[in-house]
Design an enzyme around this catalytic site. Sequence first.
Site, PDB file in Angstrom:
ATOM      1  N   LYS A 108     -10.614  -3.637  -4.874  1.00 21.78           N
ATOM      2  CA  LYS A 108     -11.359  -2.872  -4.172  1.00 21.78           C
ATOM      3  C   LYS A 108     -11.426  -1.875  -5.264  1.00 21.78           C
ATOM      4  O   LYS A 108     -11.444  -0.978  -5.887  1.00 21.78           O
ATOM      5  CB  LYS A 108     -12.656  -3.226  -3.636  1.00 21.78           C
ATOM      6  CG  LYS A 108     -12.020  -2.917  -2.572  1.00 21.78           C
ATOM      7  CD  LYS A 108     -12.947  -2.520  -0.941  1.00 21.78           C
ATOM      8  CE  LYS A 108     -12.904  -3.595   0.126  1.00 21.78           C
ATOM      9  NZ  LYS A 108     -11.608  -3.623   0.642  1.00 21.78           N
ATOM     10  N   LYS A 123       0.561  -0.941   0.316  1.00 19.38           N
ATOM     11  CA  LYS A 123       0.262  -0.363   0.308  1.00 19.38           C
ATOM     12  C   LYS A 123       0.873   1.397  -0.054  1.00 19.38           C
ATOM     13  O   LYS A 123       0.074   2.347  -0.859  1.00 19.38           O
ATOM     14  CB  LYS A 123      -0.921   0.104   1.476  1.00 19.38           C
ATOM     15  CG  LYS A 123      -1.923  -1.427   1.149  1.00 19.38           C
ATOM     16  CD  LYS A 123      -3.135  -1.089   1.573  1.00 19.38           C
ATOM     17  CE  LYS A 123      -4.033  -1.726   1.158  1.00 19.38           C
ATOM     18  NZ  LYS A 123      -5.692  -2.322   1.828  1.00 19.38           N
ATOM     19  N   LYS A 178      -4.043  -9.826  -6.504  1.00 26.52           N
ATOM     20  CA  LYS A 178      -4.708  -9.598  -6.709  1.00 26.52           C
ATOM     21  C   LYS A 178      -5.832  -9.172  -6.555  1.00 26.52           C
ATOM     22  O   LYS A 178      -5.334  -8.657  -7.471  1.00 26.52           O
ATOM     23  CB  LYS A 178      -4.527 -10.040  -4.812  1.00 26.52           C
ATOM     24  CG  LYS A 178      -5.888 -10.201  -3.701  1.00 26.52           C
ATOM     25  CD  LYS A 178      -6.212  -9.755  -2.459  1.00 26.52           C
ATOM     26  CE  LYS A 178      -6.480  -8.345  -2.310  1.00 26.52           C
ATOM     27  NZ  LYS A 178      -6.074  -7.552  -0.847  1.00 26.52           N
TER      28      LYS A 178
HETATM   29  N1  AQP Z   1      -8.792 -11.088  -3.895  1.00 24.38           N
HETATM   30  C1  AQP Z   1      -9.061 -11.949  -2.955  1.00 24.38           C
HETATM   31  N2  AQP Z   1      -9.329 -12.815  -2.654  1.00 24.38           N
HETATM   32  C2  AQP Z   1     -10.401 -13.055  -1.770  1.00 24.38           C
HETATM   33  N3  AQP Z   1     -10.194 -12.769  -0.516  1.00 24.38           N
HETATM   34  C3  AQP Z   1     -10.160 -11.682  -0.679  1.00 24.38           C
HETATM   35  N4  AQP Z   1     -10.264 -10.506   0.138  1.00 24.38           N
HETATM   36  C4  AQP Z   1      -9.783  -9.408   0.041  1.00 24.38           C
HETATM   37  N5  AQP Z   1      -9.370  -9.581  -1.304  1.00 24.38           N
HETATM   38  C5  AQP Z   1      -9.558 -10.531  -1.496  1.00 24.38           C
HETATM   39  C6  AQP Z   1     -10.908 -10.567   1.647  1.00 24.38           C
HETATM   40  O1  AQP Z   1     -11.767  -9.704   2.177  1.00 24.38           O
HETATM   41  C7  AQP Z   1     -11.524  -9.102   3.390  1.00 24.38           C
HETATM   42  C8  AQP Z   1     -11.794  -7.888   3.394  1.00 24.38           C
HETATM   43  O2  AQP Z   1     -10.508  -7.134   3.135  1.00 24.38           O
HETATM   44  P1  AQP Z   1     -10.674  -6.403   2.730  1.00 24.38           P
HETATM   45  O3  AQP Z   1     -11.991  -5.211   2.785  1.00 24.38           O
HETATM   46  O4  AQP Z   1      -9.388  -5.870   4.765  1.00 24.38           O
HETATM   47  O5  AQP Z   1      -9.347  -5.206   2.633  1.00 24.38           O
HETATM   48  P2  AQP Z   1      -7.975  -5.738   1.558  1.00 24.38           P
HETATM   49  O6  AQP Z   1      -7.513  -7.520   2.247  1.00 24.38           O
HETATM   50  O7  AQP Z   1      -7.290  -4.864   1.188  1.00 24.38           O
HETATM   51  O8  AQP Z   1      -9.190  -6.097   0.273  1.00 24.38           O
HETATM   52  P3  AQP Z   1      -9.265  -5.656  -1.040  1.00 24.38           P
HETATM   53  O9  AQP Z   1     -10.521  -5.711  -1.712  1.00 24.38           O
HETATM   54  O10 AQP Z   1      -7.832  -5.411  -1.841  1.00 24.38           O
HETATM   55  O11 AQP Z   1      -9.211  -3.748  -0.523  1.00 24.38           O
HETATM   56  P4  AQP Z   1      -7.949  -2.555  -0.831  1.00 24.38           P
HETATM   57  O12 AQP Z   1      -8.417  -2.805  -2.024  1.00 24.38           O
HETATM   58  O13 AQP Z   1      -9.159  -1.462  -0.290  1.00 24.38           O
HETATM   59  O14 AQP Z   1      -6.948  -2.841   0.220  1.00 24.38           O
HETATM   60  C9  AQP Z   1     -10.176 -10.279   3.833  1.00 24.38           C
HETATM   61  O15 AQP Z   1     -10.607 -10.973   4.516  1.00 24.38           O
HETATM   62  C10 AQP Z   1      -9.351 -10.290   2.485  1.00 24.38           C
HETATM   63  O16 AQP Z   1      -8.735 -10.838   3.065  1.00 24.38           O
END
Ligand code: AQP
Length: 331
Positions: free
Chosen positions: A200, A115, A197
């Site tokens: 969002k 990040k 990965k």
């Molecule tokens: N691609 C993924 N595959 C499986 N699990 C996923 N998670 C996120 N992306 C995937 C799981 O979703 C939960 C919530 O995630 P988060 O909102 O805490 O943030 P993150 O892990 O950083 O997810 P993002 O989508 O990548 O968000 P941004 O882009 O804002 O950083 C967690 O349990 C995560 O493992």
Amino acid sequence: MLNDQKIVFSGVQPSGNLTIGNYLGAIKNFTRFSEEYKTFYCVVDLHAITVRQVPAELRRRTYETLALYMAAGLDPKKNTLFVQSHVPAHAELGWILDCYTMFGELSRMTQFKDKSAKNAQNINAGLFTYPSLMAADILLYQTDVVPVGIDQKQHIELARDVALRFNQVYGDTFTVPEGFIPTDTMKIMSLAEPTLKMSKSDENANAVVYILDRKDDIMRKFKRAVTDSDSVVRYAEGKDGINNLMNIYRAFTGKSYEEIEREFDGKGYGDFKMAVGEACADGLAGVQAEYDRLIADKAFLEATMKAGADEAAYYARKTLSKVRRKVGFVN
Ligand code: AQP
């Protein structure tokens, strides 16, 4: 809560439109614990501001994430659903745990490195200490199990280390949590770059399938999904795009890799991609219909978040008073 009932905690950041990665890796699994466990599912808005958010959008997404929890099958009568910033104990324990988390430990977190690289203009202290706030989220509820995607494994391990360290200094205070990471859907990959990965916050909307994407968009995105120069639908090393599509198809249909390979034997990638799109759209249709109903009822969403926060605060207070006493704060 029954005395021997195990406790589950997890959360999702309202930092963007939620993806099928969030759904298959986390939210869909939350429901499996509702009957037998005491469950706390939180919309982690404090974490979301580690990356700059547009305030009105953050507010809107907080409601949306709560509505999606329920649309995915989490009944607020059986699960404590709440917003992190409504329970100030998270921030308070977060600070205390900052003082029991080492700089070196935080420096090793890959999410911080990723990040920071993505947000070079805003490498703030909150981004760095994110894992100790996450440890506080988990430890506040004496959590036994944390359902998450694999990207959160390192943070869960840190939460365990912090709990053990604190318990060693002050005697038994925190339950040491375990992660629950689904095998097939622990990491849903980007459709455009299947070694990364699905996130969002990805700027390329074609790389990501959102839970609320309607069928046309879903079909278009799968049609464009990156695959490989081979043409056989088969789960194998080096076929990242196809492996990812197979995992998504498995998750929505319950079919095994062998069944999928047989189903598409002699057919091309085009047919397979369309089938994945159909399965995904069908699998999300029920969630979307329920979401549309819930999001229109703001009063209900507000009542739910209020009741959830009251209940969560009750449990959080118990742990926090114990911690405050142990570290030596005057009551
Ligand atoms: N691609 C993924 N595959 C499986 N699990 C996923 N998670 C996120 N992306 C995937 C799981 O979703 C939960 C919530 O995630 P988060 O909102 O805490 O943030 P993150 O892990 O950083 O997810 P993002 O989508 O990548 O968000 P941004 O882009 O804002 O950083 C967690 O349990 C995560 O493992």
